[in-house]
Design an enzyme around this catalytic site. Structure first.
Site, short mmCIF file in Angstrom:
data_model
loop_
_atom_site.label_atom_id
_atom_site.label_comp_id
_atom_site.label_asym_id
_atom_site.label_seq_id
_atom_site.Cartn_x
_atom_site.Cartn_y
_atom_site.Cartn_z
N GLU A 88 0.96 -1.00 0.20
CA GLU A 88 0.01 0.05 -0.07
C GLU A 88 0.99 1.16 0.13
OE1 GLU A 88 -1.10 3.24 1.23
OE2 GLU A 88 -2.25 2.23 2.92
N CYS B 53 -2.74 8.29 4.24
CA CYS B 53 -2.54 7.85 2.79
C CYS B 53 -3.94 8.20 2.11
CB CYS B 53 -2.28 6.37 2.55
SG CYS B 53 -3.79 5.43 3.38
#
Length: 502
Positions: free
Chosen positions: A269, A303
């Protein structure tokens, strides 16, 4: 109870707490807390007050990582053979311990990472939700029966654990992200080595301690503190069958290519450059609420943070008037300040990166409407503070509009209608989160179809996710199966099929 007995018990409790705190600076390998082989340490500071030393944490290298992997490999057969129901009981026990120590985790997160106490409490709540959801999957972690092509044949599928896995976690969610790696790894029957960010070692140590106290056999979950050397050794070790990593695109790419020769399985990720699209029929007050929450919550260090507002030019000025009036009043301060609304950044390096991004935007002709500098005022500790920043007239293809900042810096990009807004939203290499504000049901559904992002939102903030839904990106934001959700087990297990004639 006599007063002297009460004092004696209090003294004993204090001694126990001191003993527990002493091992938080160490590695946990094969069920024992121990320093690195080199004896080296790293100083961890409070980002809200850099004169406050959180601790001297062990700095591990390849030898320590090898010991941890060897311990995980030795523990694998028995843990794999325990079965998912028994493994789920360990997760449930860990959840109960975490609940009892929630405020200890909250204080640790705020002190070493910097986020507001309310944000830290939200992270602990999220971690518990992930752990409880994963424990509940113990009764569902199976396969299916299937029709057979021959008579008197039984056909079915089942999962086996991948093996020893390395879990490399970032500093921005020092409890939640390790939890959504550790919990499914353990339930799947894998054994694990957790290597957290060197910026947030204390929270990781507390997490490992909770699982240790929940009765995990020695070697099932190992903790190795340190930086690149420890992580590189984890990727290179032949016994490690998979690496789950959350962090930067550059490091994630290096992990993937570094393990490619031995077909190392990776789950990566890798960040985002997320857009909130504000169309000409949007509820501007709700859009402003969402952008403030997404761009400046946790000082933009997520994020899924809102780093771009792509706004239709027909409502741009009205939107900016409302937004800037509120952002200019946001109070920056330490996470334990009850009046603070924006926390410090995690380190001096992140402060410099945010200010460099603002300077670059100015060079590209953009206009800073508010913020754009360090936050300095009487009484504020010597910490990593940056003013919440709104920048308009940002070219859609400029560095600020294309590259992740990971700080409280919002780029406002003009769009001429719906199609132009979607083009701009999808113009970046990342694809973590996408959000649209519109009163049109048709445009809402079309935006969801057209967004090149993994997690999509309509008329709500573009951050956050549920424990039972995939946490996933697209394009350069994600490689491999999602995290959270039942789909996560496609990373930690291998599928097998069997046909039995009788």
């Amino acid at each position: 109870m006599a007063d002297s007995e009460a004092v004696g018990e209090a003294d004993s409790a204090d001694i126990r707490r001191q003993a527990v705190a002493a091992h938080h600076t160490l590695n946990l390998i094969d069920g024992r807390w121990r320093p690195s082989e080199s004896g080296q340490t790293r100083t961890n500071h409070n980002p809200a007050d850099v004169t406050d030393t959180v601790g001297e944490f062990t700095e591990s290298g390849g030898v320590d990582t090898d010991h941890a992997v060897d311990a995980a490999a030795a523990a694998l057969p028995a843990w794999r053979g325990l079965g998912s129901l028994r493994r789920g009981e360990h997760l449930a026990a860990a959840s109960a311990l975490l609940a009892g120590r929630a405020e200890e985790f909250v204080r640790a997160i705020t002190r070493e990472q910097g986020k507001l106490l309310a944000e830290a409490r939200g992270e602990v709540k999220r971690a518990r939700a992930v752990l409880d959801f994963t424990a509940g999957q113990a009764r569902l972690l199976g396969g299916v029966t299937a029709p057979a092509e021959e008579e008197r044949t039984f056909a079915y599928t089942f999962r086996r654990p991948l093996g020893v896995v390395g879990l490399i976690s970032p500093w921005n969610f020092p409890l939640a992200i390790p939890m959504w790696k550790v919990a499914p790894a353990l339930l799947s029957g894998c054994t694990a080595v957790l290597k957290p960010s060197p910026l947030t070692p204390l929270t990781a140590a507390l997490l490992a301690e909770v699982f240790h106290e929940a009765g995990l056999p020695a070697g099932v979950l190992n903790l190795v503190q340190g930086d690149a050397a420890a992580g590189e050794a984890l990727v290179a070790h032949p016994e490690v069958k998979g690496i789950s990593f959350t962090g930067s695109l550059g490091v994630g790419t290096a992990i993937h290519t570094g393990g490619a020769a031995r077909l190392l399985r990776t789950q990566l990720e890798l960040g985002g450059k997320n857009a909130v699209v504000v169309l000409d029929d949007a509820d501007l007050d709700k859009a402003v609420d969402a952008v403030i929450h997404g761009a400046f919550g946790q000082a933009g260090q997520r994020c899924s943070a809102t780093s771009r507002a792509v706004v239709d030019v027909r409502v741009r000025d009205d939107f900016l008037d409302r937004l800037v009036a509120r952002v200019a009043k946001l109070r920056v301060g330490p996470g334990d300040d009850p009046d603070a609304q924006v926390c410090p950044l995690v380190s001096p390096a992140r402060v410099e990166a945010a200010l460099d991004a603002v300077a670059g935007a100015r060079r590209d002709g953009a206009t800073v409407l508010c913020g754009g500098a360090r936050e300095e005022r009487p009484g504020l500790p010597d910490g990593c503070y940056v003013q919440p920043t709104v920048i308009r007239d940002v070219p859609w293809d400029s560095e600020l509009a294309q590259e992740e900042v990971f700080g409280p810096v919002l780029a406002v990009v003009d769009a001429d209608g719906f199609d132009d807004a979607m083009r701009i939203a999808n113009s970046v290499k990342y694809g973590m989160s996408g959000t649209v504000f519109t009163a049109s049901q048709a445009r809402a559904f079309e935006a969801v179809e057209r967004f090149e992002a993994g997690m999509l939102h309509v008329n709500r903030p573009g951050v956050g996710a549920y424990a039972h839904l995939p946490h996933v990106g697209s394009k350069a934001s994600q490689y491999g199966p999602p995290e959270c959700s039942p789909e996560v087990f496609d990373f930690y297990t291998e599928w097998h099929s069997a046909c039995i004639s009788y």
